[in-house]
Design a protein around this motif. Structure first.
Motif, short mmCIF file in Angstrom:
data_model
loop_
_atom_site.label_atom_id
_atom_site.label_comp_id
_atom_site.label_asym_id
_atom_site.label_seq_id
_atom_site.Cartn_x
_atom_site.Cartn_y
_atom_site.Cartn_z
N VAL A 47 0.83 -1.21 0.00
CA VAL A 47 0.00 0.00 0.00
C VAL A 47 0.86 1.26 0.00
N LEU A 48 2.13 1.11 0.39
CA LEU A 48 3.02 2.27 0.45
C LEU A 48 4.01 2.19 -0.72
N GLU A 49 4.16 3.31 -1.42
CA GLU A 49 5.06 3.33 -2.59
C GLU A 49 5.83 4.64 -2.56
N PRO A 50 6.93 4.73 -3.34
CA PRO A 50 7.59 6.03 -3.48
C PRO A 50 6.63 7.01 -4.13
N ILE A 51 6.57 8.22 -3.64
CA ILE A 51 5.61 9.21 -4.16
C ILE A 51 5.83 9.47 -5.65
N GLU A 52 7.09 9.34 -6.05
CA GLU A 52 7.48 9.55 -7.44
C GLU A 52 6.63 8.71 -8.41
N GLY A 70 0.04 11.86 -12.67
CA GLY A 70 0.30 13.22 -13.14
C GLY A 70 0.31 14.22 -12.00
N GLU A 71 1.32 15.11 -12.01
CA GLU A 71 1.48 16.07 -10.90
C GLU A 71 0.34 17.07 -10.80
N GLU A 72 -0.29 17.35 -11.95
CA GLU A 72 -1.33 18.39 -11.95
C GLU A 72 -2.72 17.85 -11.63
N THR A 73 -2.85 16.53 -11.51
CA THR A 73 -4.19 15.98 -11.25
C THR A 73 -4.57 16.26 -9.80
N ASP A 74 -5.88 16.27 -9.54
CA ASP A 74 -6.34 16.48 -8.16
C ASP A 74 -5.78 15.40 -7.25
N ILE A 75 -5.79 14.17 -7.74
CA ILE A 75 -5.35 13.05 -6.89
C ILE A 75 -3.94 13.30 -6.36
N VAL A 76 -3.02 13.68 -7.23
CA VAL A 76 -1.63 13.86 -6.80
C VAL A 76 -1.43 15.23 -6.14
N ALA A 77 -2.03 16.26 -6.72
CA ALA A 77 -1.77 17.60 -6.19
C ALA A 77 -2.43 17.84 -4.84
N LYS A 78 -3.62 17.23 -4.62
CA LYS A 78 -4.36 17.59 -3.40
C LYS A 78 -4.73 16.43 -2.51
N GLU A 79 -4.71 15.20 -3.03
CA GLU A 79 -5.40 14.15 -2.28
C GLU A 79 -4.52 13.02 -1.77
N MET A 80 -3.21 13.16 -1.87
CA MET A 80 -2.40 12.03 -1.45
C MET A 80 -2.06 12.08 0.03
N PHE A 81 -2.06 10.91 0.65
CA PHE A 81 -1.51 10.79 2.00
C PHE A 81 -0.02 10.61 1.80
N ALA A 82 0.71 11.71 1.88
CA ALA A 82 2.14 11.67 1.57
C ALA A 82 2.94 12.10 2.80
N PHE A 83 4.08 11.49 2.99
CA PHE A 83 4.91 11.85 4.13
C PHE A 83 6.34 11.38 3.93
N LYS A 84 7.21 11.88 4.76
CA LYS A 84 8.60 11.42 4.72
C LYS A 84 8.77 10.35 5.79
N ASP A 85 9.49 9.28 5.48
CA ASP A 85 9.74 8.26 6.51
C ASP A 85 10.99 8.64 7.28
N ARG A 86 11.41 7.76 8.19
CA ARG A 86 12.55 8.10 9.04
C ARG A 86 13.85 8.24 8.24
N GLY A 87 13.85 7.64 7.05
CA GLY A 87 15.05 7.74 6.21
C GLY A 87 14.95 8.91 5.25
N ARG A 96 12.77 9.52 3.06
CA ARG A 96 12.26 9.17 1.73
C ARG A 96 10.82 9.68 1.59
N ASP A 97 10.45 10.16 0.39
CA ASP A 97 9.09 10.64 0.16
C ASP A 97 8.19 9.49 -0.26
N LEU A 98 7.20 9.22 0.58
CA LEU A 98 6.32 8.07 0.34
C LEU A 98 4.87 8.52 0.23
N ALA A 99 4.04 7.65 -0.33
CA ALA A 99 2.60 7.95 -0.34
C ALA A 99 1.83 6.65 -0.26
N LEU A 100 0.69 6.71 0.44
CA LEU A 100 -0.24 5.58 0.42
C LEU A 100 -0.86 5.56 -0.97
N ARG A 101 -1.00 4.38 -1.54
CA ARG A 101 -1.47 4.34 -2.94
C ARG A 101 -2.89 4.92 -3.06
#
Ligand code: HAM
Length: 426
Positions: free
Chosen positions: A49-54, A61-78, A80-85
């Motif tokens: 369920v967790l993937e690199p945000i990239e 697409g960076e400009e879509t609502d899903i990516v621009a506004k709706e992702m559960f995104a965070f940095k982990d302890r290392g 790294r930029d991650l997001a729940l799919r």
């Protein structure tokens, strides 16, 4: 412990528990869907369920609502930029490339079932954690593949008895066709810029097609008169659409050509579709998908034709209610009661024996009153109650009460299974 510590905790907003009373329905839908996927020879794939945000930036697409506004995104302890799919197509393609899955077969289908995460504003039919069942078909770009997917979608919905939905199809054309169309569309919409909603004004710059997704009345009026992408299709795209329409007609699958279906993810490249259910209100899409022939290559894999779709399970369950359908085929319940606590031991060993034969069973625990036990059996909607009493124990028999008619009969211990099957009609 302080008062604050004792305050009960709640699940997160837009993320809901699926309670025991609902789980059987979920399992039944999943079971039927698996059967249908398998009959189309699709194999299951499970990804984290967790993937690199990239991954989501590069695919959805960076400009879509899903990516621009709706992702559960965070940095982990290392760091790294991650997001729940937020969806599975990107993850499936990532996995396909990572494991060179295309080497196994020329054409192949994968299916999945699991939770997705989008930080949208929760409302009816829109949650932050929701389940999708979906599939992706790789190998060729032939329109027959799209027809196969539509047939699969229709079969899935049929397997659970969902009927009153509408299938909408559209073709987004090739990149060049879209480019030409965007110029004309932009100059049309520019002339209404001041009357468009602020969101749509922003989309004029970032993601012009999504203006068709707007539910704001004035936006709808403006887009109603806009030039149609379908009029800009070249020979190949038009030919694909013609084949798909002709095949759907042959198969007796009802659909509507709907130029407003533009889909909210950037990877789509041609034929697209959505199924909507009228009982759902504003969030009426129960599923959607389409062709995305460039995505595998864009994420570093080979050029591989691809298309797929996903169904939203919560919305499907809501639609089933709207359709008045009940899927639940739960096994009838056999309740075990006793006249006296002296027989609890005998009662429980009998219950275990009958449960081991595959009957759904429940038993009284320590309630001495038979009346209360029978009330409990009714509350659980038991079909039969098996009653143990002193006389019965002496004669090696039980009383079997049909909870619907209220009639009861004596049955020998070794005839219980047979009598249960008779009473339950199986
Ligand atoms: P999608 O249209 O974003 O497509 O989502 C598919 C379905 O998931 C929707 O039609 C809806 O039923 C459900 N859904 C989406 N967001 C929510 C939400 N916040 N709450 C409840 N249900 C929701 C995709 O996800 C693509 N991956 C489909 C696809 C597969 N295209 C090609 N392959």
């Amino acid at each position: 412990m302080s008062e604050i510590r004792k305050t009960p905790l709640q699940s997160l907003k837009g993320m809901e528990d699926i309670l025991p009373s609902e789980v059987s329905l979920w399992q039944e839908v999943e079971r039927r869907f698996r059967e249908v996927f398998q009959s189309f020879n699709f194999e299951e794939i499970r990804t984290p369920v967790l993937e690199p945000i990239e991954l989501f930036k590069r695919s959805i697409g960076e400009e879509t609502d899903i990516v621009a506004k709706e992702m559960f995104a965070f940095k982990d302890r290392g760091d790294r930029d991650l997001a729940l799919r937020p969806e599975m197509t990107a993850s499936v393609v990532r996995s396909l490339i990572q494991h060179r899955l295309w080497e196994r077969a020329k054409n192949f289908g994968l299916f999945y079932w699991g939770p997705m995460y989008r930080a949208e504003r929760p409302q009816k039919g829109r949650k932050r954690e929701f389940y999708q069942a979906g599939c992706e078909l790789f190998g060729t770009s032939h329109p027959y593949q799209d027809v196969l997917l539509i047939t699969l979608l229709v079969s899935l919905l049929k397997s659970i008895g969902l009927e009153k939905y509408e299938l909408k199809i559209n073709h987004l054309g090739t990149l060049e066709e879209r480019k030409k169309y965007f110029e004309v569309l932009k100059s049309y919409l520019e002339s209404y810029r001041a009357s468009l909603s602020p969101d749509s004004q922003k989309r004029l710059e970032t993601n012009i097609l999504r203006i068709f997704d707007s539910k704001i009345e004035n936006d709808l009026r403006i887009t109603e008169g806009a030039p149609k992408l379908l009029d800009f299709l070249g020979e190949k795209s038009q030919g694909e659409l013609n084949v798909i329409e002709a095949e759907l007609k042959k198969l007796g699958i009802a659909y509507r050509l709907e130029p407003r279906i533009v889909r909210g993810l950037d990877y789509y490249s041609g034929f697209v579709f959505e199924a909507v259910h009228p009982s759902l209100g504003a969030q009426d899409a129960i599923g959607g998908g389409g062709r995305y022939d460039q995505l595998v290559e864009n994420l570093g894999g080979p050029a591989l034709g691809a298309s797929g779709f996903s169904l939203g399970i919560e919305r499907i369950l809501m639609s089933l209610e709207g359709d008045g359908q009940s899927l639940l085929n739960i096994k009838p319940l056999v309740y075990f009661a006793s006249l006296s606590p002296d027989y609890f031991g005998a009662l429980h060993s009998l219950r275990c024996r009958i449960a081991a034969l595959g009957f759904r069973t429940e038993a009284n625990s320590l309630e001495p009153s038979l009346k209360k036990q029978l009330a409990q059996a009714s509350k659980l909607s038991a079909q039969v109650t098996v009653i143990l009493g002193e006389d019965e124990m002496k004669k090696d028999i039980v009383l079997m009460k049909d909870m619907t008619t209220g009639t009861q009969k004596e049955t020998a211990f070794d005839k219980i299974e047979e009598t249960l099957r008779e009473m339950m009609g199986k």
